[in-house]
Design a protein around this motif. Sequence first.
Motif, PDB file in Angstrom:
ATOM      1  N   LEU A  75     -50.907 -14.490  24.531  1.00 39.00           N
ATOM      2  CA  LEU A  75     -49.990 -15.316  24.055  1.00 39.00           C
ATOM      3  C   LEU A  75     -48.783 -15.448  24.938  1.00 39.00           C
ATOM      4  CD1 LEU A  75     -48.493 -16.790  21.545  1.00 39.00           C
ATOM      5  CD2 LEU A  75     -47.585 -14.298  21.105  1.00 39.00           C
ATOM      6  N   TYR A  76     -48.665 -14.280  25.811  1.00 40.98           N
ATOM      7  CA  TYR A  76     -47.260 -14.359  26.506  1.00 40.98           C
ATOM      8  C   TYR A  76     -47.762 -15.003  28.070  1.00 40.98           C
ATOM      9  CZ  TYR A  76     -42.666 -12.962  28.625  1.00 40.98           C
ATOM     10  OH  TYR A  76     -41.410 -12.873  29.355  1.00 40.98           O
ATOM     11  N   PHE A  77     -48.762 -14.578  28.557  1.00 39.84           N
ATOM     12  CA  PHE A  77     -49.264 -14.857  29.877  1.00 39.84           C
ATOM     13  C   PHE A  77     -50.302 -16.076  29.908  1.00 39.84           C
ATOM     14  CE2 PHE A  77     -48.219 -10.465  30.113  1.00 39.84           C
ATOM     15  CZ  PHE A  77     -47.027 -10.414  30.783  1.00 39.84           C
ATOM     16  N   GLY A  78     -51.048 -16.190  28.969  1.00 42.71           N
ATOM     17  CA  GLY A  78     -52.055 -17.066  28.903  1.00 42.71           C
ATOM     18  C   GLY A  78     -51.682 -18.468  28.414  1.00 42.71           C
ATOM     19  N   LEU A  79     -51.290 -18.480  27.356  1.00 40.65           N
ATOM     20  CA  LEU A  79     -50.825 -19.866  26.574  1.00 40.65           C
ATOM     21  C   LEU A  79     -49.921 -20.581  27.553  1.00 40.65           C
ATOM     22  CD1 LEU A  79     -50.778 -19.352  22.901  1.00 40.65           C
ATOM     23  CD2 LEU A  79     -52.535 -20.279  24.369  1.00 40.65           C
ATOM     24  N   VAL A  80     -48.916 -19.839  28.208  1.00 45.98           N
ATOM     25  CA  VAL A  80     -47.959 -20.642  29.069  1.00 45.98           C
ATOM     26  C   VAL A  80     -48.747 -21.710  30.200  1.00 45.98           C
ATOM     27  CG1 VAL A  80     -46.128 -20.177  30.844  1.00 45.98           C
ATOM     28  CG2 VAL A  80     -46.440 -18.739  28.700  1.00 45.98           C
ATOM     29  N   GLN A  81     -50.144 -21.104  30.497  1.00 43.34           N
ATOM     30  CA  GLN A  81     -50.541 -22.123  31.526  1.00 43.34           C
ATOM     31  C   GLN A  81     -51.076 -23.158  30.940  1.00 43.34           C
ATOM     32  OE1 GLN A  81     -53.644 -19.653  33.528  1.00 43.34           O
ATOM     33  NE2 GLN A  81     -52.242 -17.863  34.004  1.00 43.34           N
ATOM     34  N   MET A  82     -51.500 -22.942  29.525  1.00 39.29           N
ATOM     35  CA  MET A  82     -52.002 -24.264  28.855  1.00 39.29           C
ATOM     36  C   MET A  82     -50.733 -25.256  28.313  1.00 39.29           C
ATOM     37  SD  MET A  82     -55.219 -22.671  26.631  1.00 39.29           S
ATOM     38  CE  MET A  82     -55.459 -24.300  25.887  1.00 39.29           C
ATOM     39  N   PHE A  83     -49.765 -24.506  27.935  1.00 39.30           N
ATOM     40  CA  PHE A  83     -48.485 -25.145  27.433  1.00 39.30           C
ATOM     41  C   PHE A  83     -47.228 -24.936  28.095  1.00 39.30           C
ATOM     42  CE2 PHE A  83     -51.546 -24.348  23.932  1.00 39.30           C
ATOM     43  CZ  PHE A  83     -51.813 -25.716  23.570  1.00 39.30           C
ATOM     44  N   PRO A  84     -46.770 -25.720  29.075  1.00 43.65           N
ATOM     45  CA  PRO A  84     -45.880 -25.292  30.217  1.00 43.65           C
ATOM     46  C   PRO A  84     -44.464 -25.334  29.128  1.00 43.65           C
ATOM     47  CG  PRO A  84     -46.883 -26.988  31.286  1.00 43.65           C
ATOM     48  CD  PRO A  84     -47.718 -26.638  29.618  1.00 43.65           C
ATOM     49  N   SER A  85     -44.243 -25.714  28.137  1.00 46.31           N
ATOM     50  CA  SER A  85     -43.132 -25.786  27.122  1.00 46.31           C
ATOM     51  C   SER A  85     -42.874 -24.413  26.875  1.00 46.31           C
ATOM     52  CB  SER A  85     -43.246 -26.572  26.311  1.00 46.31           C
ATOM     53  OG  SER A  85     -44.272 -26.635  25.323  1.00 46.31           O
ATOM     54  N   LEU A  86     -43.942 -23.558  26.844  1.00 46.68           N
ATOM     55  CA  LEU A  86     -43.652 -22.243  26.287  1.00 46.68           C
ATOM     56  C   LEU A  86     -43.160 -21.344  27.240  1.00 46.68           C
ATOM     57  CD1 LEU A  86     -47.051 -21.482  24.194  1.00 46.68           C
ATOM     58  CD2 LEU A  86     -44.786 -21.995  23.390  1.00 46.68           C
ATOM     59  N   LYS A  87     -42.724 -21.724  28.562  1.00 49.12           N
ATOM     60  CA  LYS A  87     -42.320 -20.775  29.551  1.00 49.12           C
ATOM     61  C   LYS A  87     -40.836 -20.244  29.273  1.00 49.12           C
ATOM     62  CE  LYS A  87     -44.702 -22.733  33.599  1.00 49.12           C
ATOM     63  NZ  LYS A  87     -44.437 -23.446  34.861  1.00 49.12           N
ATOM     64  N   GLY A  88     -40.230 -21.015  28.494  1.00 45.68           N
ATOM     65  CA  GLY A  88     -38.834 -20.534  28.095  1.00 45.68           C
ATOM     66  C   GLY A  88     -39.007 -19.464  27.011  1.00 45.68           C
ATOM     67  N   MET A  89     -40.104 -19.075  26.332  1.00 44.86           N
ATOM     68  CA  MET A  89     -40.309 -17.935  25.407  1.00 44.86           C
ATOM     69  C   MET A  89     -40.061 -16.721  25.982  1.00 44.86           C
ATOM     70  SD  MET A  89     -43.461 -17.184  22.709  1.00 44.86           S
ATOM     71  CE  MET A  89     -44.611 -17.240  24.184  1.00 44.86           C
ATOM     72  N   ASP A  90     -39.145 -15.769  25.396  1.00 44.27           N
ATOM     73  CA  ASP A  90     -38.781 -14.629  26.025  1.00 44.27           C
ATOM     74  C   ASP A  90     -39.678 -13.462  25.530  1.00 44.27           C
ATOM     75  OD1 ASP A  90     -37.481 -12.943  23.661  1.00 44.27           O
ATOM     76  OD2 ASP A  90     -36.725 -14.987  23.659  1.00 44.27           O
ATOM     77  N   ALA A  91     -39.929 -12.566  26.168  1.00 37.19           N
ATOM     78  CA  ALA A  91     -40.942 -11.145  25.822  1.00 37.19           C
ATOM     79  C   ALA A  91     -40.543 -10.902  24.203  1.00 37.19           C
ATOM     80  CB  ALA A  91     -40.872 -10.334  26.804  1.00 37.19           C
ATOM     81  N   PHE A  92     -39.569 -10.736  23.748  1.00 34.77           N
ATOM     82  CA  PHE A  92     -39.068 -10.254  22.554  1.00 34.77           C
ATOM     83  C   PHE A  92     -39.801 -11.061  21.375  1.00 34.77           C
ATOM     84  CE2 PHE A  92     -36.662  -9.715  18.402  1.00 34.77           C
ATOM     85  CZ  PHE A  92     -36.790  -8.469  18.442  1.00 34.77           C
ATOM     86  N   THR A  93     -39.639 -12.498  21.526  1.00 35.11           N
ATOM     87  CA  THR A  93     -39.805 -13.463  20.702  1.00 35.11           C
ATOM     88  C   THR A  93     -41.653 -13.584  20.987  1.00 35.11           C
ATOM     89  OG1 THR A  93     -38.011 -14.818  21.093  1.00 35.11           O
ATOM     90  CG2 THR A  93     -40.283 -15.934  20.118  1.00 35.11           C
ATOM     91  N   ALA A  94     -42.103 -13.237  21.898  1.00 37.05           N
ATOM     92  CA  ALA A  94     -43.615 -13.238  21.975  1.00 37.05           C
ATOM     93  C   ALA A  94     -44.184 -11.962  21.501  1.00 37.05           C
ATOM     94  CB  ALA A  94     -43.997 -13.281  23.623  1.00 37.05           C
ATOM     95  N   ALA A  95     -43.665 -10.978  21.372  1.00 30.78           N
ATOM     96  CA  ALA A  95     -43.822  -9.653  20.723  1.00 30.78           C
ATOM     97  C   ALA A  95     -43.958  -9.860  19.459  1.00 30.78           C
ATOM     98  CB  ALA A  95     -43.093  -8.656  21.187  1.00 30.78           C
ATOM     99  N   VAL A  96     -42.876 -10.256  18.747  1.00 32.49           N
ATOM    100  CA  VAL A  96     -42.852 -10.564  17.371  1.00 32.49           C
ATOM    101  C   VAL A  96     -43.905 -11.686  16.936  1.00 32.49           C
ATOM    102  CG1 VAL A  96     -41.330 -11.739  15.572  1.00 32.49           C
ATOM    103  CG2 VAL A  96     -40.335 -10.064  17.395  1.00 32.49           C
ATOM    104  N   ILE A  97     -44.148 -12.498  17.583  1.00 34.39           N
ATOM    105  CA  ILE A  97     -45.189 -13.482  17.046  1.00 34.39           C
ATOM    106  C   ILE A  97     -46.238 -12.773  17.267  1.00 34.39           C
ATOM    107  CG2 ILE A  97     -46.361 -15.625  17.833  1.00 34.39           C
ATOM    108  CD1 ILE A  97     -43.591 -16.845  18.888  1.00 34.39           C
ATOM    109  N   GLY A  98     -46.797 -12.063  18.347  1.00 34.66           N
ATOM    110  CA  GLY A  98     -48.160 -11.565  18.368  1.00 34.66           C
ATOM    111  C   GLY A  98     -48.308 -10.401  17.229  1.00 34.66           C
ATOM    112  N   LEU A  99     -47.346  -9.806  16.965  1.00 31.87           N
ATOM    113  CA  LEU A  99     -47.279  -8.635  15.942  1.00 31.87           C
ATOM    114  C   LEU A  99     -47.444  -9.266  14.548  1.00 31.87           C
ATOM    115  CD1 LEU A  99     -44.613  -6.234  17.333  1.00 31.87           C
ATOM    116  CD2 LEU A  99     -47.256  -5.813  17.120  1.00 31.87           C
ATOM    117  N   SER A 100     -46.912 -10.284  14.252  1.00 34.16           N
ATOM    118  CA  SER A 100     -46.730 -11.074  13.181  1.00 34.16           C
ATOM    119  C   SER A 100     -48.125 -11.463  12.758  1.00 34.16           C
ATOM    120  CB  SER A 100     -45.858 -12.324  12.978  1.00 34.16           C
ATOM    121  OG  SER A 100     -44.323 -11.685  13.213  1.00 34.16           O
ATOM    122  N   LEU A 101     -48.755 -12.336  13.723  1.00 34.00           N
ATOM    123  CA  LEU A 101     -50.034 -12.801  13.725  1.00 34.00           C
ATOM    124  C   LEU A 101     -51.194 -11.813  13.197  1.00 34.00           C
ATOM    125  CD1 LEU A 101     -49.872 -15.752  16.205  1.00 34.00           C
ATOM    126  CD2 LEU A 101     -49.612 -15.897  13.807  1.00 34.00           C
TER     127      LEU A 101
END
Length: 222
Positions: A75-101
């Motif tokens: 989610l944090y390192f991989g998807l950024v390469q496919m969707f550059p718009s996600l580069k602004g996502m911080d680590a805390f947000t990525a962790a919450v999204i990953g844990l939620s899913l």
Amino acid sequence: MEVFSLDFALGLLPLMLKYLHVTIFMSVLSLVFGLMIAIIVALIIQTKIKIIYPITKIYVSFFRGTPLIAQLFFLYFGLVQMFPSLKGMDAFTAAVIGLSLNASAYMSETIRGAISSVDKGQMEGALSIGMTYLQAMRRVILPQAARVAMPALSNNFIDIIKGSSLAFTLGVTEIMATAQMEGAAAYRFFEAFTDVIIIYWGIISLLGYLQKKLEIKMSEGY
């Protein structure tokens, strides 16, 4: 160098507890979002809605069948390469999204099983008096299913809290990250991770106590 420095371990505890709120906040957010997703997924699977049903089955299979840390990295390192718009996502947000899913995949199965445990006559009775399917679910089925699902959902929350310790791999400064940094700085990993174990053990023990109290409270009417 002594094997275990009690002074270092005790001195490090207050510093680690300063970041306890990060772990708790991350876990609570993940529980709330995960539960919302889980209810939707469980209802889709329960009603076998065409097109969406097979997608949700794949969703559950994917998040239950792959390691949480791999999902966080993807989610944090991989998807950024496919969707550059996600580069602004911080680590805390990525962790919450990953844990939620991740948590939603497990909780959806718990909720689906709890819904299935409610007598089908309850739904038939609700529909017969003019309720819609969603009204019957909200007013009749889900309140009864909640009592059945509560122990397993409480365990899911405990798993979220323990899983939040992996957030440090994304760069989130929380309990585990503090232990890693302070332990490395002083070459005192034994003491640092002893503190980690004690803190998490205390949190989980408290939640276990509250879980029992909640189960007793919810069972009073039955």
